[in-house]
Design an enzyme around this catalytic site. Structure first.
Site, short mmCIF file in Angstrom:
data_model
loop_
_atom_site.label_atom_id
_atom_site.label_comp_id
_atom_site.label_asym_id
_atom_site.label_seq_id
_atom_site.Cartn_x
_atom_site.Cartn_y
_atom_site.Cartn_z
N ARG A 198 1.81 7.33 -5.49
CA ARG A 198 0.90 6.22 -5.27
C ARG A 198 -0.52 6.74 -5.48
O ARG A 198 -0.81 7.90 -5.19
CB ARG A 198 1.04 5.66 -3.86
CG ARG A 198 2.45 5.14 -3.54
CD ARG A 198 2.57 4.75 -2.08
NE ARG A 198 3.89 4.24 -1.75
CZ ARG A 198 4.90 4.98 -1.31
NH1 ARG A 198 4.72 6.30 -1.13
NH2 ARG A 198 6.07 4.44 -1.04
N LYS A 224 3.35 6.94 2.81
CA LYS A 224 3.21 5.81 3.72
C LYS A 224 3.98 6.06 5.01
O LYS A 224 5.00 6.75 5.02
CB LYS A 224 3.74 4.54 3.04
CG LYS A 224 2.92 4.09 1.85
CD LYS A 224 3.54 2.92 1.12
CE LYS A 224 3.52 1.67 1.95
NZ LYS A 224 4.01 0.49 1.20
N HIS A 293 -0.24 2.29 -10.93
CA HIS A 293 1.04 1.76 -10.49
C HIS A 293 1.99 1.58 -11.67
O HIS A 293 3.21 1.75 -11.53
CB HIS A 293 0.84 0.42 -9.77
CG HIS A 293 1.97 0.05 -8.86
ND1 HIS A 293 2.17 0.66 -7.65
CD2 HIS A 293 2.98 -0.85 -9.00
CE1 HIS A 293 3.24 0.15 -7.07
NE2 HIS A 293 3.76 -0.77 -7.88
N ARG A 296 3.61 4.76 -12.19
CA ARG A 296 4.67 4.94 -11.19
C ARG A 296 5.96 4.27 -11.69
O ARG A 296 7.05 4.81 -11.55
CB ARG A 296 4.21 4.36 -9.86
CG ARG A 296 5.16 4.55 -8.68
CD ARG A 296 4.41 4.18 -7.40
NE ARG A 296 5.26 4.02 -6.26
CZ ARG A 296 5.74 5.02 -5.51
NH1 ARG A 296 5.47 6.27 -5.83
NH2 ARG A 296 6.49 4.78 -4.44
N HIS A 319 10.49 6.67 -1.23
CA HIS A 319 11.02 5.47 -0.62
C HIS A 319 12.12 5.82 0.39
O HIS A 319 12.84 6.79 0.22
CB HIS A 319 11.60 4.53 -1.68
CG HIS A 319 10.56 3.82 -2.47
ND1 HIS A 319 9.66 2.95 -1.90
CD2 HIS A 319 10.24 3.87 -3.78
CE1 HIS A 319 8.84 2.49 -2.83
NE2 HIS A 319 9.17 3.03 -3.98
N TYR A 328 10.85 -0.77 -9.22
CA TYR A 328 10.18 0.25 -10.01
C TYR A 328 10.98 0.61 -11.25
O TYR A 328 10.76 1.64 -11.86
CB TYR A 328 9.97 1.53 -9.17
CG TYR A 328 8.95 1.33 -8.08
CD1 TYR A 328 7.60 1.26 -8.39
CD2 TYR A 328 9.34 1.19 -6.76
CE1 TYR A 328 6.65 1.06 -7.39
CE2 TYR A 328 8.40 0.99 -5.76
CZ TYR A 328 7.06 0.93 -6.09
OH TYR A 328 6.13 0.73 -5.11
#
Length: 361
Positions: A198, A224, A293, A296, A319, A328
């Site tokens: 990210r 995250k 992104h 990604r 993830h 994705y």
């Protein structure tokens, strides 16, 4: 149940209290700092669009709809001004950004209802929702193999591009040696294309986050929700990292990996500017606008298309659930045809047979 008494705060006062609470939740690990800043940024936008001096409890569902529509028409500030001029039709907010903004506003009013700042939550009377995605915008889709290879090649061959830039029209003089950032730009592009971090993870990276274990270079990525993941670097990327560290000039942000030529940590918008600058050196036939992104998406799409284990791709991208990989993963031209031409159940018969043998029994 209606609150017994409402504290008639202005929109600005309510937003300040709410953002302070959100940022406090990062101290307990309930929210990551990056997520808290997204909430804070969205709430600040809401304040500007709704009017800072209005009383929060006076806002109706129609007022909220007006704010959501105003945000939808608002230019996407993540794109550079030059890119926005080149692609004016794609400069407004995407459906994903609109949905995120609506969630942030909804969270603000949900807290306001509990805290007694509003009699009723106006989100219940709001009717504006983001349009259907209908696929990602072009610059957020995965690059094809040829486009990705063109971007990598342009990043790896900065000298010619630098010379052209130095002698191009409108350029007063070449950059000084201490202002040149070609190696840094190449590292940014290769990290994004091969590992798919990210953009917030990339700009937060510090030099100390990279380490060597048994001869393999790793990047400890702080993602995250306070989660970390250790991702091995491809050999070419590890060599480029060493080359960058050897020329990196420490500045005010001593720990930051990616520095401007003035010695400051790069911001999210700076990363997009780097990608756009490298893209200008890509051959026209291989060139296509792309965001961090979108790179990604490129990482996930090509790793999965090459048969990389799904759980390994999940861990690279950071993830917690395999099901998230679906968003994705983009379709590649010719991928379906190639899969059928090399079907795993027919590989034993892949050798060409003599046509004459087919008619004999």
């Amino acid at each position: 149940m209606l609150p017994a008494q409402v504290n008639r705060l202005t929109v600005q006062e309510a937003a300040d209290r709410y953002v302070e609470l959100v940022r406090a939740r990062t101290l307990t690990g309930a929210l990551s700092p990056a997520t808290a800043e997204v909430y804070a940024r969205d709430v600040a936008t809401f304040v500007r669009l709704a009017g800072p001096d209005r009383v929060l409890d006076d806002l109706t569902g129609e007022d909220v709809d007006a704010v959501l529509l105003a945000f939808a028409r608002k230019p996407d500030e993540r794109r550079t001004r030059s890119a926005a001029r080149e692609t004016p039709g794609r400069s407004t907010q995407s459906a994903a950004s609109q949905a995120r903004f609506r969630r942030s506003v909804s969270a603000l009013f949900k807290h306001a209802a509990v805290a007694g700042w509003v009699h009723l939550n106006p989100m219940a009377a709001s009717s504006v929702t983001a349009r259907e995605r209908g696929g990602l915008r072009p610059e957020r889709r995965a690059l094809t193999r040829e486009q990705a290879e063109g971007l990598i090649q342009a990043a790896r061959s900065p000298q010619a591009g630098t010379e052209r830039a130095a002698t191009g029209p409108g350029t007063a003089k070449p950059q000084r040696r201490d202002q040149r950032t070609e190696v840094r730009d190449a590292l940014i592009v290769l990290l994004l294309v091969t590992l798919g971090p990210r953009v917030s993870e990339l700009v937060r990276a510090n030099v100390e986050d990279f380490y060597t274990n048994d001869g393999v270079r790793y990047w400890r990525i702080f993602g995250k929700g306070g989660r970390t993941r250790d991702v091995p670097l491809p050999r070419d990327v590890a060599r480029l990292l060493d080359a960058y560290l050897s020329v990196r000039t420490p500045g005010g942000e001593e720990k930051a990996l990616l520095l401007s030529w003035r010695g400051r940590r790069l911001a999210r918008g700076d990363v997009q500017a780097v990608i756009d600058r490298v893209q200008r050196r890509v051959e026209p036939g291989q060139r296509r606008d792309v965001t961090p992104h979108g790179l990604r998406h490129t990482t996930a799409t090509h790793l999965l298309a090459d048969g990389t284990d799904m759980d390994a791709v999940r861990r690279v991208l950071g993830h917690g659930d395999l099901s998230t990989l679906g968003r994705y993963r983009d379709e590649l031209p010719g991928e379906l045809e190639a899969a059928m031409n090399f079907h795993p159940l027919l590989r034993r018969d892949a050798a060409p047979r003599d046509p004459d043998d087919a008619g004999q029994s």
